[in-house]
Every structure is written in structure tokens, then in C-alpha cells.
Write an enzyme that holds these catalytic residues in place. Structure first.
Site, short mmCIF file in Angstrom:
data_model
loop_
_atom_site.label_atom_id
_atom_site.label_comp_id
_atom_site.label_asym_id
_atom_site.label_seq_id
_atom_site.Cartn_x
_atom_site.Cartn_y
_atom_site.Cartn_z
N TYR A 78 53.66 29.71 38.41
CA TYR A 78 52.68 28.73 38.87
C TYR A 78 51.98 28.00 37.72
O TYR A 78 51.07 27.22 37.95
CB TYR A 78 51.70 29.41 39.83
N GLU A 111 42.91 25.74 43.27
CA GLU A 111 44.20 25.58 43.91
C GLU A 111 44.34 26.40 45.19
O GLU A 111 43.77 27.48 45.31
CB GLU A 111 45.33 26.05 42.97
N TYR A 140 37.06 24.39 29.63
CA TYR A 140 35.62 24.19 29.69
C TYR A 140 35.07 23.53 28.44
O TYR A 140 33.99 22.93 28.47
CB TYR A 140 34.92 25.53 29.94
N HIS A 199 37.35 37.41 35.61
CA HIS A 199 38.66 37.15 36.23
C HIS A 199 39.45 38.43 36.52
O HIS A 199 40.61 38.57 36.18
CB HIS A 199 39.48 36.22 35.35
N GLN A 210 31.66 39.48 36.07
CA GLN A 210 32.33 39.32 37.35
C GLN A 210 32.87 40.64 37.90
O GLN A 210 33.57 40.65 38.91
CB GLN A 210 33.47 38.31 37.21
#
Length: 378
Positions: free
Chosen positions: A258, A248, A269, A156, A91
């Protein structure tokens, strides 16, 4: 088979591996259900984000580390030199690109990218001067801030950037790098929303700093923050990709936790349960969540005149959902609005100078990497 770009049609069916005769994309095309005309403008190699220059030209980042200067009509593309080395595995990418608040004077752009360094990999915030002309170049490149700590892995990173309404601060999103616990670690910037000065100095929530948090932390307990934007009232909205489900939209408030990975409206997963937000009211709950996932990519608060019925609403790109998602906003409350099938993974959403909505396909899993312009259906 690759479909050739069409000048302007009520809906463009994008060739992808999941498109089959009779699917929802074709049904939408046949019924004219989409409230916008989709015009393909240009093609890119795995684009990640974009922004508009004052004259209508665009800057587009590509995953592998290229920054492209694009003419307003999309017919001309020029690579910008001077981009730092990018680690684009997994990513990783050359990520966000935004203009400085004083761009008209300074010609500065702020951008983020993933890199390999001591201890592993991380995301970097940088700025530079865009030297325009026949050979556009990033000059006077400055590294302003980097995630802490660097860790192994390719996921991420986040890296989204938004300037605060006060003109003195910016917000920089740091994902938890698929490591879970750092989102709750006060010393780490991973899994956090950060507030910095325009020079990259930590300016986090004073209450958290007094408790021993890293001095840049504004809020924590986040997962993979892939879109942040301020609305007209100065509220900071954020969307993040949840685990298996549990994507979200959050209203980001200073000092709040949060909840990730302690709570989520999704599951791990591997099938393990994560307690839902409602079981732990001490954590800040999302304003909207999705299960099954939409896999959000990019976020804007719409403010233009072209679609007045949606002014103040959020628009989110959908990756696995191959959709454009609208969230209805009223003050500090939000609710699900529309989810329009686009037939491709949508990585980025941007608002053009005239109020048109622009999308970038991310170029993965059958998505072609096109730049699309949305205008009201005729």
C-alpha cells in the site's frame, strides 16, 4: 462549562475548546441537519474501544489500562480485574476489545494493548476468559502475539482486531510506530496487516511468506491502521491515519503493497513532499483519501436495520475533524459520503444489537469521553 447530559435530543452540542457561537456544530443543531438523535449514555476517562455482550451490556477500554463492564442502559459501570500492565504514554493504551466467535460457549475475549519490553515498546494481542458476576475478572490470560521488533517511541501502535469470515483466522493491525521504513521491511510486522490463527500463530499471505516476509504478513506499506472490518461479502476494509493529510480507506488484499512511506496523498509534518499514489501505480491506491485530514478513529461496516439507507456503508470516527464520517460502498468501490460535525473528537464507532450507532469521544483536547447512542431523528 460542562453541558449536562440530555435524555434525547436531535443533536447534542458537546462542550469543547473549539466550539464558538455560530460554528458549524451550532448551525447543524439549529437547522436540524443531522439525521440522527444523539443520546448521551455514560462518561469515561479517555475511552478507546468498545464491544457488546450478547445481553446488551458493553465492555469499554480506557487508555490508561482499565476495562469497564457497562450495563445496557449505561447507569452501572464495574471495572474488570485481571488486565495486564499497559504502557499508556503517548498513543499507548488498552486498545481493542472484541468477543471471540464462540463467546457464547467459551466466554473468551480478545484484546490488544501497548507495553514496554526488550528493545522498546510494542503492541500485544491477548485473549482471556471473562468471568462475570459481582466481581468481573479476566482469567486464563494468554499472550498470543506481539509486534516485532519493539522500538522506542509512543506512537502508531494500531492494534485493531477483526475475525475473518472463515471463523479460523483473525486479522491484527500493526502500525509502523512513526518509524517510516519498517512498513516496507519484509522481516518486520510494523506497518503491516497480519493474519493469524485464533491461537495467534502466523498465517500470512503464502506468496509473501515465500518471498521471505514475516510469516504473519498479509499486506504491507501501511502507516497507522486504526480501524478494520469485514463486510457481508467478505471484503476487508481498513482505514489509516496518514501523515499531514492523506488519511485513507483501503480495501485490503493479500500480498499487496500500500506504498507507505514511498507514496501518500499527504506530506511529511515538516513540510517535505511525499509523492502521491498516482505517481506510482505499482502500489495499491486507497479507495478514498482525505486532504485535509479527518484523523480517523474506529471503523464499522454498518449492517443494521435502524438506518437501512446506509446498510453496507463504512462509518468512521473523526478525531481532529470532530466528526462522524460515512463512506458510501458499492461492491469493492467506495466514495465519500457524509461528514457530520459532532463537536468532539470521536475515537470509536460501534453498531449496537438493535442497529443503533454508538460513538465514544476520546476524552482529549476538549472532548469529554462520553458514550453516545445515535438513533434515527424523529
Amino acid at each position: 462549562m460542562r453541558l449536562l447530559p440530555i435524555a434525547a435530543v436531535p443533536f447534542v452540542l458537546i462542550a469543547c475548546t473549539t466550539a464558538q457561537p455560530g460554528n458549524s456544530q451550532e448551525s447543524a443543531a439549529a437547522s436540524g441537519a443531522l439525521p440522527f438523535t444523539v443520546t448521551p449514555v455514560a462518561d469515561f476517562d479517555a475511552p478507546w474501544s468498545m464491544t457488546f455482550l450478547p445481553d446488551g451490556r458493553m465492555l469499554v477500554t480506557e487508555k490508561a489500562g482499565k476495562l469497564i463492564l457497562v450495563s445496557a442502559d449505561g447507569k452501572s459501570k464495574t471495572e474488570v480485574a485481571g488486565v495486564p500492565a499497559v504502557d499508556s504514554a503517548g498513543q499507548g493504551a488498552l486498545k481493542e476489545i472484541v468477543l471471540a466467535p464462540d463467546y457464547a460457549k467459551s466466554k473468551r475475549v480478545y484484546f490488544s494493548f501497548s507495553e514496554a519490553g526488550q528493545g522498546g515498546k510494542g503492541v500485544v494481542l491477548a485473549r482471556a476468559v471473562l468471568t462475570d458476576g459481582t466481581s468481573p475478572t479476566l482469567t486464563n490470560v494468554e499472550r498470543l502475539f506481539q509486534a516485532s521488533p519493539y522500538v522506542e517511541g509512543n506512537g502508531h501502535y494500531s492494534g485493531r482486531i477483526a475475525f475473518a469470515p472463515d471463523g479460523k483466522h483473525l486479522f491484527f493491525a500493526n502500525g509502523e510506530r512513526q518509524k517510516f521504513d519498517p512498513a516496507q521491511d519484509p522481516k518486520s510486522t510494523l506497518g503491516k496487516m497480519l493474519r493469524l490463527t485464533l491461537d495467534g500463530k502466523p498465517a500470512g499471505d503464502p506468496g509473501l511468506t515465500a518471498k521471505g516476509f514475516h510469516p504473519a504478513v498479509w499486506s504491507y506499506g501501511h502507516r497507522n491502521l486504526l480501524g478494520i472490518a469485514f463486510d457481508k461479502a467478505g471484503n476487508l476494509w481498513e482505514q489509516e491515519m496518514g501523515p499531514k493529510g492523506g488519511d485513507e480507506v483501503n480495501l485490503v488484499l493479500p500480498g499487496r503493497n500500500y506504498g507507505y512511506p514511498i507514496v501518500s496523498d499527504g506530506d511529511h509534518y515538516d513540510g517535505r513532499d511525499i509523492p502521491d499514489h498516482k505517481t506510482r501505480p505499482e502500489f495499491e491506491a486507497p479507495k478514498v483519501s482525505w486532504n485535509p485530514a479527518i484523523s480517523p478513529g474506529g471503523l464499522i461496516v454498518y449492517s443494521g436495520k435502524m438506518f437501512p439507507q446506509w446498510k453496507g456503508d463504512l462509518f468512521i470516527g473523526g478525531l481532529s475533524s470532530q466528526a462522524l464520517v460515512r463512506v458510501d460502498v458499492t461492491g469493492t468501490n467506495a466514495a465519500k459520503g457524509d461528514q457530520w460535525p459532532m463537536g468532539a473528537r470521536i475515537r470509536e464507532v460501534e453498531e449496537g444489537p438493535d442497529g443503533a450507532i454508538w460513538l465514544l469521544e476520546d476524552g482529549g483536547r476538549g472532548s469529554e469521553g462520553r458514550l453516545l447512542k445515535l438513533t434515527p431523528a424523529k
